[in-house]
Design an enzyme around this catalytic site. Sequence first.
Site, PDB file in Angstrom:
ATOM      1  N   SER A 147       0.836  -1.201   0.000  1.00  0.00           N
ATOM      2  CA  SER A 147       0.000   0.000   0.000  1.00  0.00           C
ATOM      3  C   SER A 147       0.866   1.246   0.000  1.00  0.00           C
ATOM      4  CB  SER A 147      -0.883   0.004   1.250  1.00  0.00           C
ATOM      5  OG  SER A 147      -1.486   1.268   1.411  1.00  0.00           O
ATOM      6  N   TYR A 161      -2.435  -0.573  10.022  1.00  0.00           N
ATOM      7  CA  TYR A 161      -2.544  -1.175   8.674  1.00  0.00           C
ATOM      8  C   TYR A 161      -1.231  -1.068   7.905  1.00  0.00           C
ATOM      9  CZ  TYR A 161      -3.893  -1.409   3.697  1.00  0.00           C
ATOM     10  OH  TYR A 161      -3.963  -1.699   2.364  1.00  0.00           O
TER      11      TYR A 161
HETATM   12  P1  NAP Z   1     -11.479  -5.636  -1.069  1.00  0.00           P
HETATM   13  O1  NAP Z   1     -12.267  -4.958  -2.121  1.00  0.00           O
HETATM   14  O2  NAP Z   1     -11.881  -5.505   0.355  1.00  0.00           O
HETATM   15  O3  NAP Z   1     -11.354  -7.185  -1.451  1.00  0.00           O
HETATM   16  C1  NAP Z   1     -10.639  -8.026  -0.597  1.00  0.00           C
HETATM   17  C2  NAP Z   1     -10.446  -9.366  -1.256  1.00  0.00           C
HETATM   18  O4  NAP Z   1      -9.561 -10.131  -0.417  1.00  0.00           O
HETATM   19  C3  NAP Z   1     -11.728 -10.159  -1.385  1.00  0.00           C
HETATM   20  O5  NAP Z   1     -11.632 -10.928  -2.555  1.00  0.00           O
HETATM   21  C4  NAP Z   1     -11.710 -11.025  -0.134  1.00  0.00           C
HETATM   22  O6  NAP Z   1     -12.416 -12.257  -0.306  1.00  0.00           O
HETATM   23  C5  NAP Z   1     -10.239 -11.311  -0.024  1.00  0.00           C
HETATM   24  N1  NAP Z   1      -9.788 -11.659   1.313  1.00  0.00           N
HETATM   25  C6  NAP Z   1      -9.919 -10.972   2.462  1.00  0.00           C
HETATM   26  N2  NAP Z   1      -9.343 -11.644   3.476  1.00  0.00           N
HETATM   27  C7  NAP Z   1      -8.846 -12.776   2.940  1.00  0.00           C
HETATM   28  C8  NAP Z   1      -8.153 -13.889   3.467  1.00  0.00           C
HETATM   29  N3  NAP Z   1      -7.840 -13.976   4.785  1.00  0.00           N
HETATM   30  N4  NAP Z   1      -7.805 -14.900   2.624  1.00  0.00           N
HETATM   31  C9  NAP Z   1      -8.119 -14.840   1.310  1.00  0.00           C
HETATM   32  N5  NAP Z   1      -8.771 -13.821   0.759  1.00  0.00           N
HETATM   33  C10 NAP Z   1      -9.128 -12.800   1.573  1.00  0.00           C
HETATM   34  O7  NAP Z   1      -9.949  -5.150  -1.077  1.00  0.00           O
HETATM   35  P2  NAP Z   1      -9.129  -4.329  -2.192  1.00  0.00           P
HETATM   36  O8  NAP Z   1      -9.327  -2.887  -1.948  1.00  0.00           O
HETATM   37  O9  NAP Z   1      -9.344  -4.903  -3.531  1.00  0.00           O
HETATM   38  O10 NAP Z   1      -7.637  -4.647  -1.700  1.00  0.00           O
HETATM   39  C11 NAP Z   1      -6.825  -5.612  -2.341  1.00  0.00           C
HETATM   40  C12 NAP Z   1      -5.407  -5.435  -1.827  1.00  0.00           C
HETATM   41  O11 NAP Z   1      -4.960  -4.116  -2.125  1.00  0.00           O
HETATM   42  C13 NAP Z   1      -5.293  -5.582  -0.304  1.00  0.00           C
HETATM   43  O12 NAP Z   1      -4.087  -6.206   0.029  1.00  0.00           O
HETATM   44  C14 NAP Z   1      -5.274  -4.137   0.175  1.00  0.00           C
HETATM   45  O13 NAP Z   1      -4.629  -4.008   1.430  1.00  0.00           O
HETATM   46  C15 NAP Z   1      -4.502  -3.483  -0.940  1.00  0.00           C
HETATM   47  N6  NAP Z   1      -4.720  -2.044  -1.078  1.00  0.00           N
HETATM   48  C16 NAP Z   1      -5.965  -1.525  -1.296  1.00  0.00           C
HETATM   49  C17 NAP Z   1      -6.116  -0.156  -1.430  1.00  0.00           C
HETATM   50  C18 NAP Z   1      -7.450   0.492  -1.677  1.00  0.00           C
HETATM   51  O14 NAP Z   1      -7.518   1.752  -1.613  1.00  0.00           O
HETATM   52  N7  NAP Z   1      -8.517  -0.248  -1.964  1.00  0.00           N
HETATM   53  C19 NAP Z   1      -4.994   0.692  -1.349  1.00  0.00           C
HETATM   54  C20 NAP Z   1      -3.752   0.129  -1.119  1.00  0.00           C
HETATM   55  C21 NAP Z   1      -3.614  -1.233  -0.998  1.00  0.00           C
HETATM   56  P3  NAP Z   1     -14.016 -12.399  -0.005  1.00  0.00           P
HETATM   57  O15 NAP Z   1     -14.727 -11.773  -1.203  1.00  0.00           O
HETATM   58  O16 NAP Z   1     -14.227 -13.856   0.071  1.00  0.00           O
HETATM   59  O17 NAP Z   1     -14.288 -11.644   1.255  1.00  0.00           O
END
Ligand code: NAP
Length: 252
Positions: A147, A161
């Site tokens: 991130s 986080y």
């Molecule tokens: P999201 O929309 O909340 O989706 C999370 C995904 O991860 C879902 O597919 C969820 O599965 C899965 N997941 C959660 N816990 C898990 C576990 N213990 N084992 C396996 N799968 C798991 O998140 P996102 O925003 O796409 O984030 C994806 C990555 O990018 C993360 O690592 C996050 O920290 C990083 N990130 C996000 C942002 C942002 O602004 N969105 C910014 C920087 C970094 P289910 O559908 O089954 O719940």
Amino acid sequence: MSLNSQLLNGKVAIVTGASRGIGREIALHLGAQGAAVIVNYASNANAAKEVVDAITKAGGRATAVQASIGRDISQGNKLVQAAVDAYGGLDILVNNAGVYLGGAGSEGVTEEQFDEMFAVNSKGPFFLLRAASKVIRNNGRIVNISSASLASGAVSLFGAYAPSKAPLHEYTKLFAAELAGRGVTVNTVMPGFTATDMLSDKILEIAKASSLFKRVGTVEDVAVVVDFLVSPTNNWTTAQSLHVSGGGTLSR
Ligand code: NAP
């Protein structure tokens, strides 16, 4: 989204947390380029099935596999085994699954939230990297999703986080060194604020100001960078952390 280069024909990929958000888009991109994709999810089987259906309808190959990346390292082993069983090996791992719990500052997180974030964002990815490194084929590609909050002037906004994501950068260097002899590249992508379920509309509205383009990122913005890093033509960029944040931090 339509990508039809078939650059990844014959490759096998695992994308963790591929049922929603950034992981979903990465899985769709890899599938559209010809990779067979293990679409991992934690609990949302319907969403994972929808991703598999989208890939297969477009002529690709994909399988949904439930595994909770985190405390129980056998779950990651299960994913690697699923790739080998379904498609005969592994070429690409995208360590994308992650959680954001708690609030701002050191007081913003409970012990339970701290343990869960470090389990999902740090412990699980390490042991999945180790399991995958045992079977990944020569010239494989690994991407860890961290991130941009780590490098942000507003790091305190994210409580524990950002600290839970920090180890990914060291894992990237460790595994890049260990796997370089087999031509495997390992990199970290650091998305800025990206419109997914992870962030509320209120946070996303405020976050627009943090990017030089005055908008939040899309899942497509992140997936195209992963496309480059996992491409067979990328033999030279390894052990790196790339910001994918529209040049943004909240300190600007
Ligand atoms: P999201 O929309 O909340 O989706 C999370 C995904 O991860 C879902 O597919 C969820 O599965 C899965 N997941 C959660 N816990 C898990 C576990 N213990 N084992 C396996 N799968 C798991 O998140 P996102 O925003 O796409 O984030 C994806 C990555 O990018 C993360 O690592 C996050 O920290 C990083 N990130 C996000 C942002 C942002 O602004 N969105 C910014 C920087 C970094 P289910 O559908 O089954 O719940």
